[in-house]
Design a protein around this motif. Sequence first.
Motif, mmCIF file in Angstrom:
data_model
loop_
_atom_site.group_PDB
_atom_site.id
_atom_site.type_symbol
_atom_site.label_atom_id
_atom_site.label_comp_id
_atom_site.label_asym_id
_atom_site.label_seq_id
_atom_site.Cartn_x
_atom_site.Cartn_y
_atom_site.Cartn_z
ATOM 1 N N ASP A 19 0.808 -1.227 0.000
ATOM 2 C CA ASP A 19 0.000 0.000 0.000
ATOM 3 C C ASP A 19 0.841 1.276 0.000
ATOM 4 N N ILE A 20 1.977 1.273 0.690
ATOM 5 C CA ILE A 20 2.772 2.506 0.822
ATOM 6 C C ILE A 20 3.878 2.632 -0.212
ATOM 7 N N TYR A 21 4.096 1.591 -0.991
ATOM 8 C CA TYR A 21 5.249 1.579 -1.892
ATOM 9 C C TYR A 21 5.340 2.824 -2.768
ATOM 10 N N SER A 22 4.233 3.246 -3.368
ATOM 11 C CA SER A 22 4.305 4.401 -4.284
ATOM 12 C C SER A 22 4.744 5.671 -3.556
ATOM 13 N N LYS A 23 4.436 5.778 -2.265
ATOM 14 C CA LYS A 23 4.838 6.959 -1.489
ATOM 15 C C LYS A 23 6.263 6.847 -0.965
ATOM 16 N N VAL A 24 6.736 5.616 -0.795
ATOM 17 C CA VAL A 24 8.096 5.378 -0.299
ATOM 18 C C VAL A 24 9.101 5.396 -1.450
ATOM 19 N N LYS A 25 8.670 4.993 -2.621
ATOM 20 C CA LYS A 25 9.550 4.852 -3.781
ATOM 21 C C LYS A 25 10.443 6.074 -4.026
ATOM 22 N N PRO A 26 9.932 7.324 -3.920
ATOM 23 C CA PRO A 26 10.808 8.480 -4.155
ATOM 24 C C PRO A 26 11.978 8.594 -3.157
ATOM 25 N N TYR A 27 11.894 7.898 -2.049
ATOM 26 C CA TYR A 27 12.939 7.949 -1.023
ATOM 27 C C TYR A 27 14.013 6.879 -1.246
ATOM 28 N N LEU A 28 13.764 5.947 -2.140
ATOM 29 C CA LEU A 28 14.643 4.792 -2.297
ATOM 30 C C LEU A 28 15.693 4.989 -3.385
ATOM 31 N N ARG A 29 16.745 4.175 -3.306
ATOM 32 C CA ARG A 29 17.789 4.170 -4.328
ATOM 33 C C ARG A 29 17.318 3.340 -5.520
ATOM 34 N N LYS A 30 17.921 3.587 -6.652
ATOM 35 C CA LYS A 30 17.574 2.845 -7.866
ATOM 36 C C LYS A 30 17.723 1.340 -7.643
ATOM 37 N N GLU A 31 18.802 0.922 -6.975
ATOM 38 C CA GLU A 31 19.032 -0.502 -6.730
ATOM 39 C C GLU A 31 17.905 -1.120 -5.899
ATOM 40 N N GLY A 32 17.443 -0.376 -4.917
ATOM 41 C CA GLY A 32 16.341 -0.854 -4.079
ATOM 42 C C GLY A 32 15.042 -0.941 -4.859
ATOM 43 N N ILE A 33 14.766 0.088 -5.648
ATOM 44 C CA ILE A 33 13.557 0.090 -6.484
ATOM 45 C C ILE A 33 13.597 -1.091 -7.447
ATOM 46 N N ASP A 34 14.738 -1.302 -8.095
ATOM 47 C CA ASP A 34 14.875 -2.427 -9.028
ATOM 48 C C ASP A 34 14.615 -3.760 -8.319
ATOM 49 N N ALA A 35 15.174 -3.923 -7.124
ATOM 50 C CA ALA A 35 14.992 -5.170 -6.369
ATOM 51 C C ALA A 35 13.525 -5.376 -5.995
ATOM 52 N N ILE A 36 12.863 -4.313 -5.546
ATOM 53 C CA ILE A 36 11.453 -4.408 -5.158
ATOM 54 C C ILE A 36 10.588 -4.693 -6.380
ATOM 55 N N GLU A 37 10.857 -4.015 -7.479
ATOM 56 C CA GLU A 37 10.033 -4.212 -8.662
ATOM 57 C C GLU A 37 10.271 -5.576 -9.304
ATOM 58 N N CYS A 90 19.060 -4.535 2.694
ATOM 59 C CA CYS A 90 17.613 -4.459 2.535
ATOM 60 C C CYS A 90 17.299 -3.527 1.365
ATOM 61 N N ALA A 91 16.323 -3.885 0.562
ATOM 62 C CA ALA A 91 15.952 -3.059 -0.596
ATOM 63 C C ALA A 91 15.436 -1.681 -0.188
ATOM 64 N N TYR A 92 14.999 -1.533 1.049
ATOM 65 C CA TYR A 92 14.468 -0.256 1.523
ATOM 66 C C TYR A 92 15.543 0.650 2.132
ATOM 67 N N VAL A 93 16.793 0.187 2.110
ATOM 68 C CA VAL A 93 17.895 0.961 2.675
ATOM 69 C C VAL A 93 18.291 2.101 1.739
ATOM 70 N N VAL A 94 18.582 3.237 2.355
ATOM 71 C CA VAL A 94 19.182 4.375 1.653
ATOM 72 C C VAL A 94 20.449 4.721 2.425
ATOM 73 N N PHE A 95 21.349 5.437 1.778
ATOM 74 C CA PHE A 95 22.605 5.777 2.437
ATOM 75 C C PHE A 95 22.769 7.288 2.524
ATOM 76 N N SER A 96 23.206 7.753 3.696
ATOM 77 C CA SER A 96 23.477 9.181 3.870
ATOM 78 C C SER A 96 24.790 9.522 3.166
ATOM 79 N N GLU A 97 25.124 10.786 3.139
ATOM 80 C CA GLU A 97 26.360 11.228 2.479
ATOM 81 C C GLU A 97 27.607 10.584 3.082
ATOM 82 N N ASN A 98 27.557 10.274 4.397
ATOM 83 C CA ASN A 98 28.734 9.660 5.027
ATOM 84 C C ASN A 98 28.688 8.129 4.993
ATOM 85 N N GLY A 99 27.729 7.580 4.235
ATOM 86 C CA GLY A 99 27.661 6.131 4.068
ATOM 87 C C GLY A 99 26.854 5.388 5.106
ATOM 88 N N THR A 100 26.159 6.100 5.982
ATOM 89 C CA THR A 100 25.337 5.451 6.992
ATOM 90 C C THR A 100 24.044 4.942 6.363
#
Length: 190
Positions: A49-67, A90-100
Amino acid sequence: MFQLGKTIVSEEIIENDFVCNLSACKGTCCVDGNAGAPLDEDETEILVDIYSKVKPYLRKEGIDAIEEQGAFIKGEDDEWETPLVNDSECAYVVFSENGTAKCGIEEAYNDGAINWKKPVSCHLYPIRIREYTELTAVNYHKWSICDPACALGEELQVPIYKFVKEALIRKFGEAWYKELEEVAEEHTKQ
């Protein structure tokens, strides 16, 4: 172990201290491991249900894995979990500028885009829940990558159950948590 209602709780969540130390571990728990984050069955529908709203926050690799794999998958242990990118993070992981590593779902939640914080298993960590026919086990999952969190928790004197208070209440309710506090108070007197 002690019983609270229909849960069996490990004393380790009272006896051990823990406060996530992202500056030290960089969110490695979302990257290392051999499976995605465990999901409750109702959380699978939420992720869809939330994927379309979360998708803009994700990395391309995560989006590709989920799709490619879906918003959730059935793991090797026949349990629901989040999909992985290259059998790693995890496909829902994003990384900050310092790699966190951070949770893209939680980032969307923090921005007000959704009203669901993240899977309860992630919110509860380092506590892991195991459902059995009659009871639910509440255990401490000790992992060496969290040694900095244990050290910080000890320095700040924050037991695990207090660190994950919000998540425990989310999972089991206020009355259950109040009972846990009472047990912890008695246990620490011994």
